[in-house]
Write an enzyme that holds these catalytic residues in place. Structure first.
Site, PDB file in Angstrom:
ATOM      1  N   ASP A  10       0.829  -1.249  -0.071  1.00 41.73           N
ATOM      2  CA  ASP A  10      -0.132   0.035   0.047  1.00 41.73           C
ATOM      3  C   ASP A  10       0.938   1.316  -0.051  1.00 41.73           C
ATOM      4  OD1 ASP A  10      -2.246   1.383   0.154  1.00 41.73           O
ATOM      5  OD2 ASP A  10      -2.149   1.877   2.333  1.00 41.73           O
ATOM      6  N   SER A  11       0.259   2.473  -0.224  1.00 43.92           N
ATOM      7  CA  SER A  11       1.015   3.683   0.010  1.00 43.92           C
ATOM      8  C   SER A  11       1.449   4.089   1.372  1.00 43.92           C
ATOM      9  CB  SER A  11       0.082   4.783  -0.815  1.00 43.92           C
ATOM     10  OG  SER A  11      -1.268   4.947  -0.171  1.00 43.92           O
ATOM     11  N   TYR A  42      -0.805   7.896  -2.867  1.00 42.37           N
ATOM     12  CA  TYR A  42      -1.018   7.921  -4.307  1.00 42.37           C
ATOM     13  C   TYR A  42      -1.811   8.578  -4.986  1.00 42.37           C
ATOM     14  CZ  TYR A  42       2.300   3.543  -3.846  1.00 42.37           C
ATOM     15  OH  TYR A  42       3.444   2.927  -3.869  1.00 42.37           O
ATOM     16  N   GLY A  43      -2.975   8.945  -4.354  1.00 48.33           N
ATOM     17  CA  GLY A  43      -4.363   9.360  -4.887  1.00 48.33           C
ATOM     18  C   GLY A  43      -3.748  10.802  -5.374  1.00 48.33           C
ATOM     19  N   CYS A  73      -4.445  -1.103  -1.988  1.00 49.47           N
ATOM     20  CA  CYS A  73      -4.574   0.402  -2.121  1.00 49.47           C
ATOM     21  C   CYS A  73      -5.452   0.441  -3.220  1.00 49.47           C
ATOM     22  CB  CYS A  73      -3.346   0.797  -2.648  1.00 49.47           C
ATOM     23  SG  CYS A  73      -3.226   2.545  -3.224  1.00 49.47           S
ATOM     24  N   CYS A 183     -10.706   4.094   0.014  1.00 50.48           N
ATOM     25  CA  CYS A 183      -9.390   4.032   0.326  1.00 50.48           C
ATOM     26  C   CYS A 183      -9.198   3.217   1.606  1.00 50.48           C
ATOM     27  CB  CYS A 183      -8.942   5.561   0.599  1.00 50.48           C
ATOM     28  SG  CYS A 183      -7.069   5.795   1.311  1.00 50.48           S
ATOM     29  N   THR A 184      -8.114   2.365   1.487  1.00 51.44           N
ATOM     30  CA  THR A 184      -7.832   1.654   2.685  1.00 51.44           C
ATOM     31  C   THR A 184      -7.292   2.056   3.699  1.00 51.44           C
ATOM     32  OG1 THR A 184      -5.606   1.010   1.735  1.00 51.44           O
ATOM     33  CG2 THR A 184      -7.452  -0.484   1.130  1.00 51.44           C
ATOM     34  N   HIS A 185      -6.896   3.338   3.844  1.00 49.56           N
ATOM     35  CA  HIS A 185      -6.720   4.252   4.923  1.00 49.56           C
ATOM     36  C   HIS A 185      -8.000   4.630   5.665  1.00 49.56           C
ATOM     37  CE1 HIS A 185      -2.772   4.946   3.037  1.00 49.56           C
ATOM     38  NE2 HIS A 185      -2.478   5.431   4.192  1.00 49.56           N
TER      39      HIS A 185
END
EC number: 5.1.1.3
Length: 259
Positions: A10-11, A42-43, A73, A183-185
């Site tokens: 992931d980022s 990354y976005g 991600c 978003c995985t965050h």
């Protein structure tokens, strides 16, 4: 059967929300996690930059002998996974915003999607969105600024809540009853989001679905691990403290990697 590790990248720290779901469902699998926090988010990068970073991350994990790679991600999935699947001989599991269940279950016919600019502008996201948009109002919102705050461990800060209020209130005012976290965050923001949105709003992320798909692919290819004591190695290319903070309840090794 295979004891080779599952690779996850992931980022930054966000993909740990996916890793936790995978570990819960597949506790005997070994894993290696790469947090490319130096290049987060990354976005906000171009499609070419996202692809180059995804290739770099993939090749690192392949050198660690990973048997399957989870692109944890949304932005990397929507911009790079087709290339990765076409050019590397391991299975890839991607992450897409869960628009389908939100659209199918919405009673108000209004759903919100909170995601990064890189995800919202991708061809894959737009294709998925169009497939389920008939009769549904899909409100897209770029969550600019949220990823750096999460990376810095400021999940419950005033700045984070102020941004969420700014992004979510227009969706609430239009009658949203499902909120898709793209978003995985963002699953780490769910406690704060629940304090903002009405109780009828269903919050949807992709973690459980990704874990189930990972399990399905491992079993289909007969490369699942036998019952064993699993080992988990996490790497970050910035100060690894933030990554450690998100993994305090897990028996994992977290190291800095000059990458």
């Amino acid at each position: 059967m295979s004891t080779k590790p599952i690779g996850v990248f992931d980022s930054g720290v966000g993909g740990t929300s996916i890793w936790k779901e995978i570990h819960k469902l597949l506790p005997f699998e070994n894993s290696i996690y790469l947090a490319d926090s130096k290049n987060a988010p990354y976005g906000e990068k171009s499609a070419d930059e996202i692809l180059a970073l995804s290739i770099k991350n993939t090749e690192f994990l392949l050198k660690q002998n990973c048997k399957l790679i989870v692109v944890a991600c949304n932005t990397a999935t929507t911009n790079a996974i087709a290339y990765l699947r076409n050019n590397y001989d391991v299975p890839f599991i991607g992450i897409e915003p869960a628009i389908k269940p939100a659209a199918l279950n919405s009673k108000s016919k209004t759903i919100g999607v909170l995601a990064t600019k890189g995800t919202l502008s991708s061809a894959l996201f737009n294709s998925t969105s169009k497939s389920y948009s008939e009769g549904i109002l899909i409100i897209e919102q770029d969550g600019e600024g949220l990823v750096p705050l999460i990376e810095a461990g400021q999940v419950h800060s005033k700045n984070t809540k102020d941004l969420l209020l700014k992004y979510l209130n227009p969706m609430i005012n239009k009658g949203m009853d499902h909120l898709v976290l793209g978003c995985t965050h963002y699953p780490y923001l769910i406690p704060v989001i629940k304090d903002i949105v009405p109780s009828n709003v269903q919050i949807i992320d992709s973690g459980e679905a990704v874990a189930r798909q990972t399990k399905n692919i491992l079993e289909k290819l007969n490369i699942a691990a036998p019952v064993q004591v699993s080992k988990h190695q996490f790497y970050s290319n910035t100060n690894s403290k933030s990554l450690k903070d998100f993994l305090l309840d897990y028996d994992v090794t977290v190291d800095y990697l000059d990458f």
